[in-house]
Scaffold this active site. Sequence first.
Site, PDB file in Angstrom:
ATOM      1  N   GLN A   1       0.795  -1.266  -0.075  1.00  0.00           N
ATOM      2  CA  GLN A   1      -0.081  -0.049   0.043  1.00  0.00           C
ATOM      3  C   GLN A   1       0.874   1.386  -0.075  1.00  0.00           C
ATOM      4  OE1 GLN A   1      -3.610  -0.546   0.151  1.00  0.00           O
ATOM      5  NE2 GLN A   1      -2.475  -2.443  -0.619  1.00  0.00           N
TER       6      GLN A   1
ATOM      7  N   ALA B   1     -11.780   2.676   4.044  1.00  0.00           N
ATOM      8  CA  ALA B   1     -10.953   1.688   3.477  1.00  0.00           C
ATOM      9  C   ALA B   1     -10.012   2.568   2.457  1.00  0.00           C
ATOM     10  CB  ALA B   1     -11.435   0.786   2.850  1.00  0.00           C
ATOM     11  N   HIS B   2      -8.998   1.760   1.905  1.00  0.00           N
ATOM     12  CA  HIS B   2      -8.177   2.574   0.905  1.00  0.00           C
ATOM     13  C   HIS B   2      -8.844   3.225  -0.480  1.00  0.00           C
ATOM     14  CE1 HIS B   2      -7.353  -1.786  -0.932  1.00  0.00           C
ATOM     15  NE2 HIS B   2      -8.717  -1.347  -1.283  1.00  0.00           N
ATOM     16  N   ASN B   3      -8.193   4.388  -0.709  1.00  0.00           N
ATOM     17  CA  ASN B   3      -8.733   5.001  -1.934  1.00  0.00           C
ATOM     18  C   ASN B   3     -10.022   5.445  -1.876  1.00  0.00           C
ATOM     19  OD1 ASN B   3      -6.570   2.959  -3.080  1.00  0.00           O
ATOM     20  ND2 ASN B   3      -6.346   4.950  -4.176  1.00  0.00           N
TER      21      ASN B   3
ATOM     22  N   SER C   1     -12.083   2.413  -2.687  1.00  0.00           N
ATOM     23  CA  SER C   1     -12.410   2.975  -3.831  1.00  0.00           C
ATOM     24  C   SER C   1     -13.726   3.519  -4.103  1.00  0.00           C
ATOM     25  CB  SER C   1     -12.148   2.281  -4.886  1.00  0.00           C
ATOM     26  OG  SER C   1     -10.603   1.770  -4.982  1.00  0.00           O
TER      27      SER C   1
END
Length: 383
Positions: A230, A271-273, A291
């Site tokens: 990441q 969460a990520h993005n 995302s």
Amino acid sequence: MIPGGILNLFVAICRTGPIFLMEVNLKKNNVERVSFSLRDLCELVGASEIKGDPEFRVRGLGPLESAAPDELSFLTDSRYRDMVSECRAGALIVSSHFRELEFNLLIADNPYLALAKAANLFFSHRTDDFAVHPSAIISEGVRHGEHISVGPFASIGEDCVIGEGTRIGGGCYIGRGVHIGADCLIHPRAVILDNCVVGDRVIIHSGVVIGADGFGFAQDEQGRHHKIPQMGIVQIDEDVEIGANTTIDRATFGRTWIKRGAKIDNLVMIAHNVVVGEYTVLVGQAGVSGSTSIGDHVMLGGQVGIAGHLEIGDRAKIGAKGGIMRSVLPDQVIVGSPGLPREEFFRNFVNVQRLPRLQEELKRLREKVQKLEEALKDDDGPR
């Protein structure tokens, strides 16, 4: 069947938008007993009218049941109207519905907003204790503005930038290359990991983790999971507040982005993005998968879960415990799990309530049909 309390919360969110229940008693937080005349307060909090003595001086805030005679209290709900008879407050913030009360009154079109502004006038963080505690660890290359505060056993990594007037509580961990803006308040034991960016006037509560790895793995033919590094960051813009024990994961590439003015409650998972839009509100235990992009002025109720790679449009509202499996259009109000537009959800809910009665009707119809079939069978027999 949905419990009545949850249903009532759905209705409240869907019909009236955010409901903020406040009880303010800030006497203990005042460094000095500042005071304001009602005339000054009227202007400062945006009230539309004063009833009573405009020169009456207010020295603090308190709830209806315990406010002192030199303090300001508030009444916005008729359910608490009976408490006024025993209230000792010197003045009240009210809506125009309560103008008949025999008190000094600040009458406001939006009393909650007036209350919030008044609370900020009387509440202040200490301004006389800027210091770096001897036990704090400040690494090489750290640059900082004036009047910063770093608490005991806090750790600030190499090449960080700390803005003027920022306070970092005891036991915080700030990784390498982190940029933190001016006038931020980072409560004890918060964690901001390498290279993340925090804007001005951000409040980060205890237990927050910003910049932990996103949950990214690739599976091989044997079902084994291989970690995807990441490599991105978390960017938090100005005037954001992040509640205790919330986690915001760094992006796989690029950034996880919390935009200006967003308010995030305790125990939220981002969460990520993910992108969280301006002035959006995420209530406790909400979770947003990777995302997903959330628009501006969105409201997510408690325990809302959003699947990954979705678009949540501007000004959308999602009721508590909503499960969102597909994108939401701007201004939609979504309820339930899986999430449905409000009208469809309540139509289905009413139909579910009818099922026991429909089952009884169906049973009676079956009995009637069976009797008719037996009668017809007898009529078709030999005579």
